[in-house]
Write a protein that holds these residues in place. Structure first.
Motif, PDB file in Angstrom:
ATOM      1  N   PHE A 260      -9.734  -0.500 -17.734  1.00  0.00           N
ATOM      2  CA  PHE A 260     -10.085   0.826 -18.259  1.00  0.00           C
ATOM      3  C   PHE A 260      -8.899   1.771 -18.334  1.00  0.00           C
ATOM      4  CE2 PHE A 260     -13.988  -0.613 -16.007  1.00  0.00           C
ATOM      5  CZ  PHE A 260     -14.699  -0.920 -17.159  1.00  0.00           C
ATOM      6  N   ASP A 261      -7.760   1.387 -17.762  1.00  0.00           N
ATOM      7  CA  ASP A 261      -6.642   2.300 -17.716  1.00  0.00           C
ATOM      8  C   ASP A 261      -5.341   1.498 -17.754  1.00  0.00           C
ATOM      9  OD1 ASP A 261      -4.860   4.265 -17.243  1.00  0.00           O
ATOM     10  OD2 ASP A 261      -5.902   5.147 -15.523  1.00  0.00           O
ATOM     11  N   ALA A 262      -4.474   1.870 -18.708  1.00  0.00           N
ATOM     12  CA  ALA A 262      -3.213   1.139 -18.830  1.00  0.00           C
ATOM     13  C   ALA A 262      -2.370   1.305 -17.563  1.00  0.00           C
ATOM     14  CB  ALA A 262      -2.446   1.644 -20.041  1.00  0.00           C
ATOM     15  N   GLU A 263      -2.637   2.387 -16.799  1.00  0.00           N
ATOM     16  CA  GLU A 263      -1.898   2.634 -15.558  1.00  0.00           C
ATOM     17  C   GLU A 263      -2.459   1.808 -14.397  1.00  0.00           C
ATOM     18  OE1 GLU A 263       0.648   5.446 -15.313  1.00  0.00           O
ATOM     19  OE2 GLU A 263       0.547   4.689 -17.352  1.00  0.00           O
ATOM     20  N   GLY A 264      -3.572   1.143 -14.603  1.00  0.00           N
ATOM     21  CA  GLY A 264      -4.211   0.342 -13.545  1.00  0.00           C
ATOM     22  C   GLY A 264      -3.261  -0.718 -13.013  1.00  0.00           C
ATOM     23  N   VAL A 265      -3.482  -1.127 -11.738  1.00  0.00           N
ATOM     24  CA  VAL A 265      -2.545  -2.057 -11.107  1.00  0.00           C
ATOM     25  C   VAL A 265      -3.144  -3.462 -11.053  1.00  0.00           C
ATOM     26  CG1 VAL A 265      -1.271  -2.542  -8.978  1.00  0.00           C
ATOM     27  CG2 VAL A 265      -1.656  -0.187  -9.686  1.00  0.00           C
ATOM     28  N   ASN A 266      -2.353  -4.441 -11.469  1.00  0.00           N
ATOM     29  CA  ASN A 266      -2.744  -5.842 -11.317  1.00  0.00           C
ATOM     30  C   ASN A 266      -1.920  -6.444 -10.194  1.00  0.00           C
ATOM     31  OD1 ASN A 266      -4.712  -6.211 -13.266  1.00  0.00           O
ATOM     32  ND2 ASN A 266      -3.217  -6.601 -14.882  1.00  0.00           N
ATOM     33  N   PHE A 267      -2.578  -6.980  -9.153  1.00  0.00           N
ATOM     34  CA  PHE A 267      -1.843  -7.580  -8.050  1.00  0.00           C
ATOM     35  C   PHE A 267      -1.701  -9.084  -8.245  1.00  0.00           C
ATOM     36  CE2 PHE A 267      -3.446  -3.765  -5.705  1.00  0.00           C
ATOM     37  CZ  PHE A 267      -2.199  -3.216  -5.471  1.00  0.00           C
ATOM     38  N   SER A 268      -0.747  -9.664  -7.519  1.00  0.00           N
ATOM     39  CA  SER A 268      -0.574 -11.121  -7.590  1.00  0.00           C
ATOM     40  C   SER A 268      -1.737 -11.790  -6.874  1.00  0.00           C
ATOM     41  CB  SER A 268       0.730 -11.509  -6.891  1.00  0.00           C
ATOM     42  OG  SER A 268       0.551 -11.343  -5.498  1.00  0.00           O
ATOM     43  N   GLY A 269      -1.844 -13.131  -7.010  1.00  0.00           N
ATOM     44  CA  GLY A 269      -2.939 -13.875  -6.368  1.00  0.00           C
ATOM     45  C   GLY A 269      -2.988 -13.623  -4.872  1.00  0.00           C
ATOM     46  N   GLY A 270      -1.817 -13.721  -4.216  1.00  0.00           N
ATOM     47  CA  GLY A 270      -1.767 -13.549  -2.764  1.00  0.00           C
ATOM     48  C   GLY A 270      -2.134 -12.133  -2.352  1.00  0.00           C
ATOM     49  N   GLU A 271      -1.635 -11.148  -3.120  1.00  0.00           N
ATOM     50  CA  GLU A 271      -1.944  -9.736  -2.797  1.00  0.00           C
ATOM     51  C   GLU A 271      -3.432  -9.462  -2.989  1.00  0.00           C
ATOM     52  OE1 GLU A 271       2.443  -8.091  -4.246  1.00  0.00           O
ATOM     53  OE2 GLU A 271       0.747  -8.043  -5.608  1.00  0.00           O
TER      54      GLU A 271
ATOM     55  N   TYR B 125       0.835  -1.208   0.000  1.00  0.00           N
ATOM     56  CA  TYR B 125       0.000   0.000   0.000  1.00  0.00           C
ATOM     57  C   TYR B 125       0.868   1.257   0.000  1.00  0.00           C
ATOM     58  CZ  TYR B 125      -3.621   3.290   1.498  1.00  0.00           C
ATOM     59  OH  TYR B 125      -4.487   4.347   1.582  1.00  0.00           O
ATOM     60  N   ASN B 126       1.918   1.242   0.798  1.00  0.00           N
ATOM     61  CA  ASN B 126       2.769   2.429   0.913  1.00  0.00           C
ATOM     62  C   ASN B 126       3.441   2.787  -0.411  1.00  0.00           C
ATOM     63  OD1 ASN B 126       2.097   2.876   3.519  1.00  0.00           O
ATOM     64  ND2 ASN B 126       3.825   1.738   4.384  1.00  0.00           N
ATOM     65  N   LYS B 127       3.588   1.799  -1.275  1.00  0.00           N
ATOM     66  CA  LYS B 127       4.241   2.072  -2.564  1.00  0.00           C
ATOM     67  C   LYS B 127       3.260   2.641  -3.596  1.00  0.00           C
ATOM     68  CE  LYS B 127       7.608  -1.592  -2.160  1.00  0.00           C
ATOM     69  NZ  LYS B 127       7.577  -3.016  -2.410  1.00  0.00           N
ATOM     70  N   LEU B 128       1.969   2.590  -3.282  1.00  0.00           N
ATOM     71  CA  LEU B 128       0.976   3.059  -4.266  1.00  0.00           C
ATOM     72  C   LEU B 128       0.850   4.577  -4.162  1.00  0.00           C
ATOM     73  CD1 LEU B 128      -1.849   0.421  -3.600  1.00  0.00           C
ATOM     74  CD2 LEU B 128      -0.188   0.409  -5.463  1.00  0.00           C
ATOM     75  N   SER B 129       1.146   5.277  -5.284  1.00  0.00           N
ATOM     76  CA  SER B 129       1.124   6.746  -5.183  1.00  0.00           C
ATOM     77  C   SER B 129      -0.300   7.261  -4.980  1.00  0.00           C
ATOM     78  CB  SER B 129       1.790   7.372  -6.398  1.00  0.00           C
ATOM     79  OG  SER B 129       1.299   6.759  -7.556  1.00  0.00           O
ATOM     80  N   ASN B 130      -1.285   6.560  -5.526  1.00  0.00           N
ATOM     81  CA  ASN B 130      -2.661   7.053  -5.376  1.00  0.00           C
ATOM     82  C   ASN B 130      -3.390   6.419  -4.196  1.00  0.00           C
ATOM     83  OD1 ASN B 130      -2.570   8.861  -7.479  1.00  0.00           O
ATOM     84  ND2 ASN B 130      -3.047   7.267  -8.984  1.00  0.00           N
ATOM     85  N   LYS B 131      -2.672   5.654  -3.415  1.00  0.00           N
ATOM     86  CA  LYS B 131      -3.236   5.024  -2.196  1.00  0.00           C
ATOM     87  C   LYS B 131      -4.611   4.384  -2.475  1.00  0.00           C
ATOM     88  CE  LYS B 131       0.190   6.144   0.522  1.00  0.00           C
ATOM     89  NZ  LYS B 131       1.346   5.632  -0.137  1.00  0.00           N
ATOM     90  N   MET B 132      -5.634   4.825  -1.720  1.00  0.00           N
ATOM     91  CA  MET B 132      -6.955   4.204  -1.865  1.00  0.00           C
ATOM     92  C   MET B 132      -7.584   4.463  -3.239  1.00  0.00           C
ATOM     93  SD  MET B 132      -8.060   2.393   0.586  1.00  0.00           S
ATOM     94  CE  MET B 132      -7.353   1.937   2.151  1.00  0.00           C
ATOM     95  N   ASP B 133      -7.090   5.530  -3.932  1.00  0.00           N
ATOM     96  CA  ASP B 133      -7.674   5.860  -5.239  1.00  0.00           C
ATOM     97  C   ASP B 133      -6.982   5.126  -6.391  1.00  0.00           C
ATOM     98  OD1 ASP B 133      -9.491   7.606  -4.066  1.00  0.00           O
ATOM     99  OD2 ASP B 133      -7.934   9.162  -3.937  1.00  0.00           O
ATOM    100  N   THR B 134      -6.067   4.230  -6.060  1.00  0.00           N
ATOM    101  CA  THR B 134      -5.377   3.462  -7.104  1.00  0.00           C
ATOM    102  C   THR B 134      -6.399   2.622  -7.871  1.00  0.00           C
ATOM    103  OG1 THR B 134      -3.521   3.271  -5.627  1.00  0.00           O
ATOM    104  CG2 THR B 134      -3.555   1.762  -7.503  1.00  0.00           C
ATOM    105  N   LEU B 135      -6.337   2.734  -9.191  1.00  0.00           N
ATOM    106  CA  LEU B 135      -7.270   1.974 -10.018  1.00  0.00           C
ATOM    107  C   LEU B 135      -6.749   0.542 -10.174  1.00  0.00           C
ATOM    108  CD1 LEU B 135      -9.884   2.733 -11.395  1.00  0.00           C
ATOM    109  CD2 LEU B 135      -8.599   3.021 -13.503  1.00  0.00           C
ATOM    110  N   LEU B 136      -7.597  -0.416  -9.871  1.00  0.00           N
ATOM    111  CA  LEU B 136      -7.166  -1.813 -10.003  1.00  0.00           C
ATOM    112  C   LEU B 136      -7.577  -2.388 -11.352  1.00  0.00           C
ATOM    113  CD1 LEU B 136      -7.760  -3.301  -6.451  1.00  0.00           C
ATOM    114  CD2 LEU B 136      -5.985  -1.794  -7.282  1.00  0.00           C
ATOM    115  N   THR B 137      -6.790  -3.296 -11.820  1.00  0.00           N
ATOM    116  CA  THR B 137      -6.889  -3.947 -13.134  1.00  0.00           C
ATOM    117  C   THR B 137      -6.630  -2.948 -14.275  1.00  0.00           C
ATOM    118  OG1 THR B 137      -9.190  -3.695 -13.855  1.00  0.00           O
ATOM    119  CG2 THR B 137      -8.764  -5.419 -12.230  1.00  0.00           C
TER     120      THR B 137
END
Ligand code: ADP
Length: 596
Positions: free
Chosen positions: A486-497, A471-483
């Motif tokens: 809709f956005d190439a900047e979106g974050v894909n997490f590993s299975g465990g994450e 979480y601390n590494k995410l610049s947009n914190k709670m507003d980080t877009l997942l997957t």
């Protein structure tokens, strides 16, 4: 004959049902479609049937220019009105109206799909209709308005030309009747042939569609790269193509012949009728002016085209109506899980399962047999067993995604059916092993509704699940877009994450009953151990049901139920069951060996 008339009326009823829905969403769209079709028919009649003929008659009869001008002005007014209507209506009524209709229909479908019993997913026919309704039905209803346009257009044309021809030359009516009859017959034969061809193509088409999906769906992306299944798929694709070509070849000659005959008949009858008109003008004298010859010739062409098209609209109504029926059927399907309860849900509650047995709809096999379970409020229960023993099914019954085939599930004093379904499900927070990360922000993925996110609470929970370093590494914190949907900047997490996010989601809700279906399956044993303690700490005052086939989770449970073939074969605490040296201890020792 009776049967096909009945089918036609049924389809027509379905179309009207769709139109009613469209009218409710956008009356301007429906009215515009009808009015525009009338104006278009009038414009076409003026331009292609009457104007030239009228002017020829004026010249022949040496009429005054002002006489001709009056007609030209009326024609110009109608044509201008049509263009004005088109330029204003296209945007305001058509484009905007279409969006409104699509929006309303989609919302109705979404609402229904949420309320639909999960068991309907197990019925392949219903599921096909459901998929079709969700993907295509709204568009199909919009498209079916082309039939309205077409129907009104050809009816107005046929009516006006029909009146004109019958007042001028009765033979014209006979010519039209013959032409329409022959063309409709040929069209029906051609449509039947086409349907037959499509039917024969279907199995091969399905295969091709499947292969197509395999190449673009992400679900298959790894398998097709890492195995040689693509060779098999290419072979299948070639086979399907060959078979499709065979079917097309078999039917195409007849279809081409029918199309040629169709156009030859039209041309032949038109030309014969023109000869008849000239005969009337030059020899019989029953037609006095060349203007009437021209207008009748044009009118018969227009009328026979219109009537043929009208007849061709009928099978289209049938086809479209049957499609719309799928949506109607889906929206009207009654759930088996009835939401009729009125009791108020207690703040805290025990759960009791009494002699619960269950078979999936359409299946004979009893997946659960005579289950008796008592889950006191605040207790931590583990349900364990090998794959296929019935653990997830049991949980689905507790969540009321299915109702038991026999027996009762009680919450507090009452059967769970006595509570409003929404309230009941709100009292349960669930984490499935096949949870989904939504294409939304991290905060929305935790809160899972549109209420404002309690950031502090969410961040606390994330830290307890061990997510903080990420979480601390995410610049947009709670507003980080997942997957990256809709956005190439979106974050894909590993299975465990991702699993940590899903666990946070379950813990964030204040529901009194927490169901964790294999919550730690994607975690390493150390994370799993920490997590289980965290969950029990965090949810001290809540009831938890752990479903697991990994037994480290079960040590912390107040009571363990071991399932085999849908039956409880052992129950007790971890140490009781270990002492018993039965199936549980056997399973535990086997797994412990692996961890060592
Ligand atoms: P577990 O969670 O213990 O692995 P499940 O409850 O998923 O077991 O499955 C129990 C049995 O029910 C299995 O034999 C499975 O094939 C069957 N089953 C599960 N889901 C369905 C379904 N939707 N329709 C028919 N049978 C099902």
């Amino acid at each position: 004959m009776f049967k096909s008339t009945a089918i036609f009326f049924k389809s027509f009823g379905n179309m009207l049902w769709g139109y009613k829905k469209a009218f409710k969403a956008s009356p301007e769209f429906v009215i515009y479609k009808v009015v525009f079709a009338i104006f278009q028919a009038l414009q076409n009649l003026i331009q292609s049937v009457f104007l030239l003929a009228f002017l020829i008659s004026c010249i022949e009869e040496k009429r005054e220019f002002s006489y001709a001008l009056k007609f030209i002005i009326i024609a110009a007014i109608i044509i201008t009105a049509k263009f004005l209507l088109e330029s204003i209506g296209n945007h305001k009524c058509l484009i905007m109206g279409k969006e409104k209709i699509l929006r309303d229909l989609s919302l109705e479908l979404y609402d229904k799909s949420i309320k639909m019993d999960l068991s309907f997913y197990d019925d392949p026919k219903f599921y096909n209709d459901f998929v079709w309704a969700m993907n295509d039905a709204p568009q199909q209803i919009i498209l079916s308005f082309n039939l309205v346009h077409w129907g009104v257009y050809v009816s107005v044309t046929a009516l006006i030309t029909g009146i004109y021809i019958s007042t001028q030359d009765a033979i014209g009516v006979i010519a039209v009747a013959i032409s329409v009859f022959l063309r409709v017959v040929i069209h029906i034969i051609a449509v039947k042939k086409e349907i037959k061809m499509e039917e024969e193509k279907k199995p091969f088409q399905r295969k091709r569609d499947y292969i197509n999906r395999v190449f673009y769906l992400i679900d298959f992306a790894k398998d097709i790269r890492l195995s040689n299944i693509k060779d098999l798929l290419f072979d299948d694709f070639e086979d399907s193509n060959k078979n499709m070509s065979k079917v097309v070849k078999k039917h195409s000659k007849t279809l081409v012949f029918l199309t040629q005959t169709y156009y030859s008949i039209t041309t032949a009858i038109l030309n014969l009728y023109l000869i008849w008109l000239l005969y009337c003008y030059f020899f019989l004298g029953t037609i006095q002016t060349l203007g009437v010859v021209v207008s009748l010739h044009n009118a018969i062409n227009s009328m026979s085209n219109s009537l043929t098209n009208l007849a061709n609209v009928l099978p289209e109504i049938q086809r479209t109506g049957l499609y719309i029926e799928k949506m109607r059927h889906f929206l009207n399907t009654k759930n088996n899980i009835l939401d009729e309860g009125k009791e108020k849900l207690p703040e805290n509650f025990d759960i009791l399962l009494e002699n619960v047995s269950f078979s999936y709809p359409g299946s004979e096999k009893q997946v659960l047999k005579n289950i008796n379970l008592s889950i006191p409020k605040g207790s931590k229960i583990a349900i364990v067993g090998y794959n296929g023993s019935g653990k997830s099914t049991l949980v689905k019954l507790i969540m009321r995604l299915y109702d038991p085939s026999s027996g009762e599930i009680k919450l507090g004093e009452h059967n769970i059916k006595k509570y409003p379904l929404g309230d009941y499900r709100d009292s349960i927070s669930t984490l499935f092993q096949d949870f989904q990360i939504m294409a939304a922000t991290l905060g929305e993925n935790i809160c899972m509704d549109d209420t404002p996110l309690d950031r502090e609470k969410a961040e606390n929970i994330l830290s307890l699940t061990g997510f903080t370093p990420i979480y601390n590494k995410l610049s947009n914190k709670m507003d980080t877009l997942l997957t990256k949907e809709f956005d190439a900047e979106g974050v894909n997490f590993s299975g465990g994450e991702s699993q940590k996010i899903a666990i946070s989601r379950a813990l964030y809700s204040d529901a009194k009953l927490l169901i964790l279906d294999e919550p730690s399956s994607a975690l390493d044993p150390l994370s799993e151990y920490t997590l289980n303690h965290t969950i029990t700490e965090l949810a001290k005052d809540r009831t938890i049901i752990f479903i697991s086939h990994r037994l480290s989770t079960t040590k912390i449970a107040d009571k363990i139920y071991m399932l085999e073939n849908g039956q409880i074969i052992e129950e007790g605490t971890h140490s009781e069951l270990m002492q018993k040296k039965g199936k549980y201890s056997e399973m535990f020792l086997l797994q412990a060996q692996k961890y060592r």
